[in-house]
Design a protein around this motif. Sequence first.
Motif, PDB file in Angstrom:
ATOM      1  N   LEU A 148       0.845  -1.137   0.038  1.00  0.00           N
ATOM      2  CA  LEU A 148      -0.114   0.103  -0.125  1.00  0.00           C
ATOM      3  C   LEU A 148       0.828   1.241  -0.106  1.00  0.00           C
ATOM      4  O   LEU A 148       0.576   2.297  -0.688  1.00  0.00           O
ATOM      5  CB  LEU A 148      -0.849  -0.124   1.192  1.00  0.00           C
ATOM      6  CG  LEU A 148      -2.237  -0.688   1.139  1.00  0.00           C
ATOM      7  CD1 LEU A 148      -3.041  -0.448   2.474  1.00  0.00           C
ATOM      8  CD2 LEU A 148      -3.094  -0.002   0.092  1.00  0.00           C
ATOM      9  N   GLY A 149       1.955   1.205   0.795  1.00  0.00           N
ATOM     10  CA  GLY A 149       2.807   2.561   0.716  1.00  0.00           C
ATOM     11  C   GLY A 149       3.495   2.494  -0.511  1.00  0.00           C
ATOM     12  O   GLY A 149       3.474   3.951  -0.907  1.00  0.00           O
ATOM     13  N   SER A 150       3.998   1.555  -1.070  1.00  0.00           N
ATOM     14  CA  SER A 150       4.738   2.085  -2.512  1.00  0.00           C
ATOM     15  C   SER A 150       3.458   2.484  -3.507  1.00  0.00           C
ATOM     16  O   SER A 150       3.900   3.260  -4.222  1.00  0.00           O
ATOM     17  CB  SER A 150       5.704   0.908  -2.906  1.00  0.00           C
ATOM     18  OG  SER A 150       4.886  -0.492  -2.764  1.00  0.00           O
ATOM     19  N   GLY A 152       0.916   3.893  -2.897  1.00  0.00           N
ATOM     20  CA  GLY A 152       0.403   5.009  -2.574  1.00  0.00           C
ATOM     21  C   GLY A 152       1.341   6.419  -3.170  1.00  0.00           C
ATOM     22  O   GLY A 152       0.944   7.260  -3.678  1.00  0.00           O
ATOM     23  N   LEU A 153       2.599   6.012  -2.990  1.00  0.00           N
ATOM     24  CA  LEU A 153       3.692   7.036  -3.406  1.00  0.00           C
ATOM     25  C   LEU A 153       3.622   7.007  -4.935  1.00  0.00           C
ATOM     26  O   LEU A 153       3.796   8.145  -5.294  1.00  0.00           O
ATOM     27  CB  LEU A 153       5.111   6.610  -2.814  1.00  0.00           C
ATOM     28  CG  LEU A 153       5.042   6.578  -1.288  1.00  0.00           C
ATOM     29  CD1 LEU A 153       6.301   6.028  -0.750  1.00  0.00           C
ATOM     30  CD2 LEU A 153       5.186   8.140  -0.999  1.00  0.00           C
ATOM     31  N   SER A 156       0.380   8.930  -6.385  1.00  0.00           N
ATOM     32  CA  SER A 156       0.394  10.388  -6.115  1.00  0.00           C
ATOM     33  C   SER A 156       1.459  11.176  -6.886  1.00  0.00           C
ATOM     34  O   SER A 156       1.428  12.399  -6.766  1.00  0.00           O
ATOM     35  CB  SER A 156       0.674  10.566  -4.658  1.00  0.00           C
ATOM     36  OG  SER A 156       0.186   9.676  -3.865  1.00  0.00           O
TER      37      SER A 156
END
Lengths: 363, 135
Positions: A148-150, A152-153, A156
């Motif tokens: 999710l973190g990667s 999301g980055l 965006s």
Amino acid sequence: MMMGVAHFKALLEAAPDAMVIVDRDGKIVLVNAQTERLFGYERADLLGNPVEMLIPGRYRDTHPKYRDQFFTDPRPRAMGTGMELHGRRKDGSEFSVEISLSLLQTEEGFLVSSAIRDTTERKKIEKLKNEFISVVSHELHTPLTSILGSLGLVVSGVTGQISPPVKEMLQIAKSNCDRLVRLINDILDLEKIERGGANFQVEPVAVLEVIEHVLQANRGIADQYCVSFRVEDHSAAACVLADRDRLIQVLTNLLSNAIKFSPRGDHVDIRIARVSGRVRFSVSDHGDGVPDSFHDQIFEKFAQADSSDSRQKGGTGLGLSICKSIIESLSGRIWFETNARQGSTFFFELPATPDTGGQHEAS
Amino acid sequence: MRHHRELKTILYVEDEIDIQKIVRLALQDVAHLEVEISGSGREALEAIKARVPDLILLDAMMPGMDGPTTLRALREIPRLVTVPIVFMTAKAQAADITRFRNLGATDVLTKPFDPMTLGQRLRDIWDDHWRQMGS
């Protein structure tokens, strides 16, 4: 059914469960070999003695009352549904049991027959299963955090510009990850409630205030689906005995389902009423109703009616199962009515707190 | 009105390399904060000797010296008394959060987190922390 005691004794000895027969006064009149094995007594030690010698000391005072109660409605059934039952061995050690009761009419009068099963092994396996589910679900959070973190980055634009087709694919990946996280959280939540580890804070909760809160919180999704709310309150400022957060969780779930199944431009009806000592909530949509083939499974885990309706996607399949667990843990009940013409209504009832009112009760 | 200065430096304690990379991007590139990373509780205690950060972000589950143990060790260092320590954990139950606060955590964030808002959340915690301390 009348039967000779000798015939009965033979059947008893062969039974795989511990069979303990007691008379109207709770005295043990007959036991079998399995009883001796399970409790560690010779049958001579048991016959003629109160059956309470087989249960832990802390339950002995209340047990005679339960025995008498059985006779007021002597249907064959499991003893103490929902309660944790324990047997006590000769050496003082305790073990989990499951007990089935039935009434016997014999030449010597009424007797109660109990079949006792040692559930220690089964409980151990269930505990392991639940712990496994819990550990796995927690372990899954770690890789999901990275995914999710990667995503999301990248989505965006933090790592640089990406083309629209790439962005679209990554958004699909991201939203499905979000769904996985919801699923894991639901599984954990359900497991927790079912094993009784949810620590409900049960207290009087003002019904109307909670409904307002839930409607407010769901206004966004309602607008998205072009669905409005109508509230009918016949509860006269009722309060229920419940855990406020969990009540909100149930209402939110039912409301979001109703919104998703409503035709665009339609409305969802929420009704509250008093019904003899309880408050009844209902949430109704005017959609296509629940298909017949699905009726029996609707509160089961992961049961989602097969449908081409894409709005059903995004749910975890556990929402209604969790609602049922919560409501039943709060001593309530939950059910639904549906037909293809009028849509579906989900009902649940919870105990009302006794108050000075009561003139508005309907039944 | 705010009298304390802005949040600037973070010490991030986490053993998973992948999450380290994500948090570094989230805090440096998105939130423009300075991030120093320690791969374990032991490394964190060493890093503190060289430099005291504004805020410490601490992962709950680490092999060896785990989150709670590291938290306890950090809370015993006099220079860190006024430094907010934020716990990051996959377990979000109320009972766990209370336990972490009782151990000395200023706040608790749950995994998975949104990398786009992580920096802002740390800034909010920083502001609340100083507001409560009366400045």
